[in-house]
Design an enzyme around this catalytic site. Sequence first.
Site, PDB file in Angstrom:
ATOM      1  N   HIS A  38       0.842  -1.205   0.000  1.00  0.00           N
ATOM      2  CA  HIS A  38       0.000   0.000   0.000  1.00  0.00           C
ATOM      3  C   HIS A  38       0.877   1.255   0.000  1.00  0.00           C
ATOM      4  O   HIS A  38       0.667   2.181  -0.791  1.00  0.00           O
ATOM      5  CB  HIS A  38      -0.908  -0.023   1.240  1.00  0.00           C
ATOM      6  N   GLU A  39       1.866   1.300   0.884  1.00  0.00           N
ATOM      7  CA  GLU A  39       2.717   2.482   0.977  1.00  0.00           C
ATOM      8  C   GLU A  39       3.598   2.650  -0.256  1.00  0.00           C
ATOM      9  O   GLU A  39       3.828   3.772  -0.716  1.00  0.00           O
ATOM     10  CB  GLU A  39       3.577   2.403   2.242  1.00  0.00           C
ATOM     11  N   HIS A  42       1.879   4.479  -3.069  1.00  0.00           N
ATOM     12  CA  HIS A  42       1.866   5.942  -2.971  1.00  0.00           C
ATOM     13  C   HIS A  42       3.093   6.531  -3.655  1.00  0.00           C
ATOM     14  O   HIS A  42       3.013   7.563  -4.330  1.00  0.00           O
ATOM     15  CB  HIS A  42       1.857   6.375  -1.501  1.00  0.00           C
ATOM     16  N   GLU A  74      -6.031   6.937  -0.895  1.00  0.00           N
ATOM     17  CA  GLU A  74      -5.961   5.764  -0.017  1.00  0.00           C
ATOM     18  C   GLU A  74      -6.687   4.576  -0.652  1.00  0.00           C
ATOM     19  O   GLU A  74      -6.215   3.434  -0.582  1.00  0.00           O
ATOM     20  CB  GLU A  74      -6.560   6.089   1.346  1.00  0.00           C
TER      21      GLU A  74
END
Length: 308
Positions: free
Chosen positions: A147-148, A151, A223
């Site tokens: 997930h990070e 980004h 997100e």
Amino acid sequence: MATTLKAGERRFRPDRQLTARMLLTVFLLGLLYVAFIAALLVLLKSTFVVIVVAAGFLISQYWFSDKIALYAMHGHIVTREEAPQLHGVVDRLCATADMPKPQVAIAETDLPNAFATGRNADHAVLCVTKGLLRRMEPDELEGVLAHELSHVAHRDVAVITVASFLGVIAGIVIRFAFYSEMLGGRRRTDQNTLVILGIVVGVSVAVYAISFVLIRALSRYRELAADRAAALLTGRPSALASALTKLEGDIARIPNKDLRTARAFNAFYFIPALNKNSPLPGLFSTHPSLEKRLDQLAAISAELGRPA
């Protein structure tokens, strides 16, 4: 027979909706600069000072955002020898996503969370807290890290960092204006000066409020985009859903006084540092609701499980 993803399909693919939203946010915030710079010129009465102050803050946020965030969160870069398991997961994910490996850091806090920062993929830092490492199972940790990393791959970290610049400066102008008014009052400032200061404060408040809402609207969508990208990269949406559910439950049990310091970084966190009793309206939230994130992951899981 379940749907399988080819190697090339498992990379972080461009998210056109996220890109469009980032461009729109930057464009709208750019329009605010016109009124904002005018307010600064009126208040400081010096074009040179305005340019130096604005450029200084922008450059510091863009070039040193990773160092500022790590310092604020008491994080430090760790080597492969210091955190072999963490580096191993990041190595595998970066190889799968075909992206440069960011620096890896650990924050000395029991608050279970993670964040990524940096101006681009070649100058990025992925930071996890000790609380996160202590609570996550290997597949859950992989989902959070994916997930990070998304980004960073989508470049939305840099956009959020630059976008927040305007709000930060507007807040500084508001405080400076009030300080100037206090000093002016002691010198019996004339009515025209007070009117000008009032206009400056009004413009700065409007700029801050608009940028605040725009950034949070972008933050909520990014997100969801990161959840989607991570689920497709790892092929295990259920692991990410498990991490979300576990972390929200753990954070809800942390005393509110212990969460206050971390709230300033909610827009960058994997999950916001809020407990269930926080009356935060959706308009001002940096993250979509847990239910919305879980529903999206459930839909992706069903899609990956469909017959080919």
